[in-house]
Design an enzyme around this catalytic site. Structure first.
Site, PDB file in Angstrom:
ATOM      1  N   GLY A  62     -46.141 -27.001  41.362  1.00 29.33           N
ATOM      2  CA  GLY A  62     -46.628 -28.209  40.493  1.00 29.33           C
ATOM      3  C   GLY A  62     -45.754 -28.226  39.322  1.00 29.33           C
ATOM      4  N   CYS A  89     -45.009 -21.047  44.247  1.00 29.10           N
ATOM      5  CA  CYS A  89     -44.577 -21.481  43.027  1.00 29.10           C
ATOM      6  C   CYS A  89     -45.582 -21.627  41.774  1.00 29.10           C
ATOM      7  CB  CYS A  89     -43.752 -22.696  43.166  1.00 29.10           C
ATOM      8  SG  CYS A  89     -42.588 -23.165  41.713  1.00 29.10           S
ATOM      9  N   TYR A  90     -45.868 -22.687  41.464  1.00 27.71           N
ATOM     10  CA  TYR A  90     -47.294 -22.861  40.485  1.00 27.71           C
ATOM     11  C   TYR A  90     -48.298 -22.166  41.080  1.00 27.71           C
ATOM     12  CZ  TYR A  90     -50.608 -24.528  37.301  1.00 27.71           C
ATOM     13  OH  TYR A  90     -51.539 -24.759  36.338  1.00 27.71           O
ATOM     14  N   HIS A 176     -39.670 -21.835  47.369  1.00 29.99           N
ATOM     15  CA  HIS A 176     -40.113 -22.983  48.058  1.00 29.99           C
ATOM     16  C   HIS A 176     -39.947 -22.492  49.771  1.00 29.99           C
ATOM     17  CE1 HIS A 176     -42.146 -25.517  44.982  1.00 29.99           C
ATOM     18  NE2 HIS A 176     -40.896 -25.109  44.330  1.00 29.99           N
ATOM     19  N   GLU A 178     -41.163 -24.315  52.192  1.00 31.00           N
ATOM     20  CA  GLU A 178     -41.046 -25.622  52.920  1.00 31.00           C
ATOM     21  C   GLU A 178     -39.917 -26.360  52.804  1.00 31.00           C
ATOM     22  OE1 GLU A 178     -42.295 -24.603  50.142  1.00 31.00           O
ATOM     23  OE2 GLU A 178     -42.956 -26.208  48.560  1.00 31.00           O
ATOM     24  N   SER A 230     -48.229 -56.373  64.231  1.00 28.61           N
ATOM     25  CA  SER A 230     -47.176 -56.743  63.688  1.00 28.61           C
ATOM     26  C   SER A 230     -46.051 -56.596  64.642  1.00 28.61           C
ATOM     27  CB  SER A 230     -46.727 -56.150  62.359  1.00 28.61           C
ATOM     28  OG  SER A 230     -46.422 -54.709  62.464  1.00 28.61           O
ATOM     29  N   GLY A 231     -46.099 -55.676  65.649  1.00 31.99           N
ATOM     30  CA  GLY A 231     -45.015 -55.432  66.419  1.00 31.99           C
ATOM     31  C   GLY A 231     -44.373 -54.334  66.007  1.00 31.99           C
ATOM     32  N   GLY A 232     -44.557 -53.814  64.832  1.00 29.91           N
ATOM     33  CA  GLY A 232     -43.989 -52.527  64.155  1.00 29.91           C
ATOM     34  C   GLY A 232     -44.551 -51.109  64.792  1.00 29.91           C
ATOM     35  N   VAL A 233     -43.897 -50.211  64.608  1.00 26.66           N
ATOM     36  CA  VAL A 233     -44.351 -48.848  65.293  1.00 26.66           C
ATOM     37  C   VAL A 233     -45.750 -48.507  64.900  1.00 26.66           C
ATOM     38  CG1 VAL A 233     -44.012 -46.485  65.179  1.00 26.66           C
ATOM     39  CG2 VAL A 233     -41.878 -48.055  64.880  1.00 26.66           C
ATOM     40  N   ASP A 234     -46.430 -48.611  63.874  1.00 26.08           N
ATOM     41  CA  ASP A 234     -47.764 -48.222  63.546  1.00 26.08           C
ATOM     42  C   ASP A 234     -48.852 -48.871  63.953  1.00 26.08           C
ATOM     43  OD1 ASP A 234     -46.170 -46.638  61.795  1.00 26.08           O
ATOM     44  OD2 ASP A 234     -46.522 -47.629  59.994  1.00 26.08           O
ATOM     45  N   SER A 236     -48.349 -51.069  66.389  1.00 23.33           N
ATOM     46  CA  SER A 236     -48.250 -50.824  68.172  1.00 23.33           C
ATOM     47  C   SER A 236     -48.818 -49.657  68.645  1.00 23.33           C
ATOM     48  CB  SER A 236     -46.738 -51.048  68.419  1.00 23.33           C
ATOM     49  OG  SER A 236     -46.271 -52.205  67.845  1.00 23.33           O
ATOM     50  N   LYS A 377     -45.059 -40.262  59.559  1.00 28.01           N
ATOM     51  CA  LYS A 377     -44.468 -41.226  60.516  1.00 28.01           C
ATOM     52  C   LYS A 377     -43.853 -40.490  61.722  1.00 28.01           C
ATOM     53  CE  LYS A 377     -42.605 -45.535  60.731  1.00 28.01           C
ATOM     54  NZ  LYS A 377     -43.563 -46.720  60.389  1.00 28.01           N
TER      55      LYS A 377
END
Ligand code: XMP
Length: 521
Positions: A62, A89-90, A176, A178, A230-234, A236, A377
């Site tokens: 943070g 870290c923090y 870090h 990650e 909408s035809g988009g990935v999410d 669909s 995503k």
């Protein structure tokens, strides 16, 4: 309403967010190990955290300094949960402070690569070399370890680069793990999950599908669900998952706002109606949208008109269909994380779409189903593939809700839309042909209402400009303009100018985000 989200497994790691820009990365790294991880703000009460029954807790980094007034503090009660803890870290400083160590605020932040030397054998560093490259980004550092903690690694700048209380399974690292630049960071995360917490890597997409379907069936019962497709990935992927769970009690409304890519409505209808037998209701509202946009050139006005009209059309269709028990949305995890870190403008834009007042009202009354709410995503894409969707669909680039209207600078007219659709189609085709589509976050054409002089054949031309926008990004919060090979750019430019009537100049957008945005409006 399902409180804990659809498809959440029993065994989970809770990440307490102290506001680091890397908090989401921690969750992703853990999930890459097939262990489910969830982010919660640091101030969430220990009681609520206990109710989640976490198998382990990670304390994020943070931006604050631990002794600063109003610096976020650890709640002592989390130690009573008796689960392994990793402070980053923090998070390390918060642990050190809690257990009586000493922390110093450095005058200068240490930022960048560093070498740590492992000082003591520790489960956290299993399979690591004596010296490892890590990524540091901190102001505070621990100068005296707390009692009963051992120093397990040091760096040139921080004698206490990592500590452990192996008996209580509490660990802290100054760097870090990650972040990609920590070369063996993923091994450290693996060690924490499997060597220390003894978790099992069982969170797979197949298990997610199974538990989601169960949860959706329980929630929906015999009810019906309405989804805006909408035809988009999410949306669909949401549709495919819901269809598996409740079959033809799912109804999808696909609104053509006249601002879609070339042949998009036909493609969406073909894809979903023919191949999946989805209950698809197609609404061609393009004329209505285009008439509302007539004479409007202000970007925000355009967005507002389109957003409002979409809801109008959608709700009108919903009413026509009769009573619905639930509304489904393809909302993703980054949109709902109660993150402590400041959110970028794209989040505001997105929340604008999935959290308009009408939807908020429904969410409050528990009538909204968001089966992807726990996923990033890339996980949604993986889920799509696991559901048998084509790679072509699953790896589509994001497309903004207001569509081509935000890629036409100035007034939106049918003529401009047509030009842009043609140019965009050529651009994407060439990028795909060159094998670059998957490596880019987005690539698209932008119509500029600027006219310039050219010469074609022997004739003078005076036409508009197309800009090429190609970016790389991991989450759209930041983006870099992408380098495209010269030969490819030459082909794209030649084809657009030769094949698209109304364009005689092509330019390349070489702006990063920030300070620019990905879309032009
Ligand atoms: P910007 O232009 O803010 O875009 O850098 C960030 C990402 O969000 C997409 N975008 C939108 N998506 N509705 C959406 O669903 C919108 O109104 C919207 N505006 C921008 C954009 O394509 C990029 O991926």
């Amino acid at each position: 309403m399902i409180e804990h989200g659809i498809g959440v497994p029993q065994q989970k790691v809770i990440i307490l967010d102290f506001g680091s820009q890397y908090t989401q990365l921690i969750a992703r790294r853990i999930r890459e190990q097939k262990v489910y991880a969830e982010i919660v703000p640091f101030y969430k009460s220990a009681k609520e955290i206990a109710a989640e029954n976490p198998a382990a807790i990670v304390l994020s980094g943070g931006p604050s300094s631990i002794y600063e007034r109003n610096a976020p503090q650890l709640q002592e009660e989390i130690f009573a949960l008796n689960v392994p803890i990793l402070g980053i870290c923090y998070g390390l400083c918060a642990l050190a402070k809690h257990f009586g160590g000493k922390i110093e605020s450095a005058a200068r932040r240490e930022y960048g690569r560093a070498i740590i030397e492992i000082k003591k054998k520790s489960a956290l560093f299993k399979s690591l070399k004596k010296k490892e490259t890590v990524w540091m980004s901190h102001g505070d550092k621990v100068i005296v370890p707390p009692r009963n903690f051992d120093i397990i690694a040091s760096s040139e700048n921080a004698e206490i680069a990592a500590i452990e209380n192996a008996h209580r399974k509490i660990y802290g690292v100054q760097f870090h793990p990650e972040v990609y630049h920590t070369v063996n960071g993923q091994q450290i995360i693996k060690n924490f999950l499997f060597e220390i917490c003894k978790l099992t890597p069982s969170w797979t997409m197949e298990s997610f599908i199974e538990s989601s379907i169960d949860a959706i069936r329980k929630e929906v019962g015999n009810g019906t669900v309405l989804l805006g497709l909408s035809g988009g990935v999410d949306s669909s992927v949401t549709a495919m998952l819901l269809q598996r769970a409740i079959g033809d009690r799912l109804y999808c409304v696909f609104v053509n706002n006249g601002l879609l890519r070339k042949n998009e409505p036909e493609k969406v209808i073909e894809r979903f109606k023919r191949h999946t037998k989805l209950n698809l209701i197609y609404v061609d509202a393009s004329k209505r949208f285009l008439s509302l946009l007539k004479g409007v050139d202000d970007p925000e006005k355009k967005r507002r008109i389109i957003g409002r009209e979409f809801i109008n059309v959608f709700l009108k269709e919903a009413r026509k269909l009769g009573r619905f028990d639930f509304l489904a949305q393809g909302t993703l995890y980054p949109d709902v994380i109660e993150s402590v870190s400041t959110k970028g403008p794209s989040d505001t834009i997105k929340s604008h779409h999935n959290r308009v007042p009408e939807v908020l009202k429904l969410i409050k009354s528990g009538k909204v189903i968001e089966p992807l709410k726990e996923l990033f995503k890339d996980e949604v894409r993986e889920l799509g593939l696991a559901l048998g969707m084509s790679e072509e669909l699953v790896y589509r680039h994001p497309f903004p809700g207001p569509g081509l209207a935000v890629r036409i600078v100035g007034e939106v007219t049918p003529h401009r839309i047509k030009i842009l659709q043609e140019a965009d189609d050529i651009l994407v085709e060439e990028i795909k042909f060159a094998g670059l589509y998957r490596s880019l976050w987005q690539v698209f054409a932008v119509f500029l209402p600027v006219r310039s002089v050219g010469v074609m054949g022997d004739k003078r031309t005076y036409e508009n400009v197309i800009a090429i926008r190609a970016v790389t990004s991991v989450d759209a919060m930041t983006a870099d303009w992408a380098y495209l090979p010269e030969e490819l750019l030459r082909r794209i430019s030649n084809r657009i100018i030769n094949e698209v009537k109304g364009i005689n100049r092509v330019v390349l957008d070489i702006s990063s985000k920030p300070p620019s945005t990905i879309e032009w409006e």
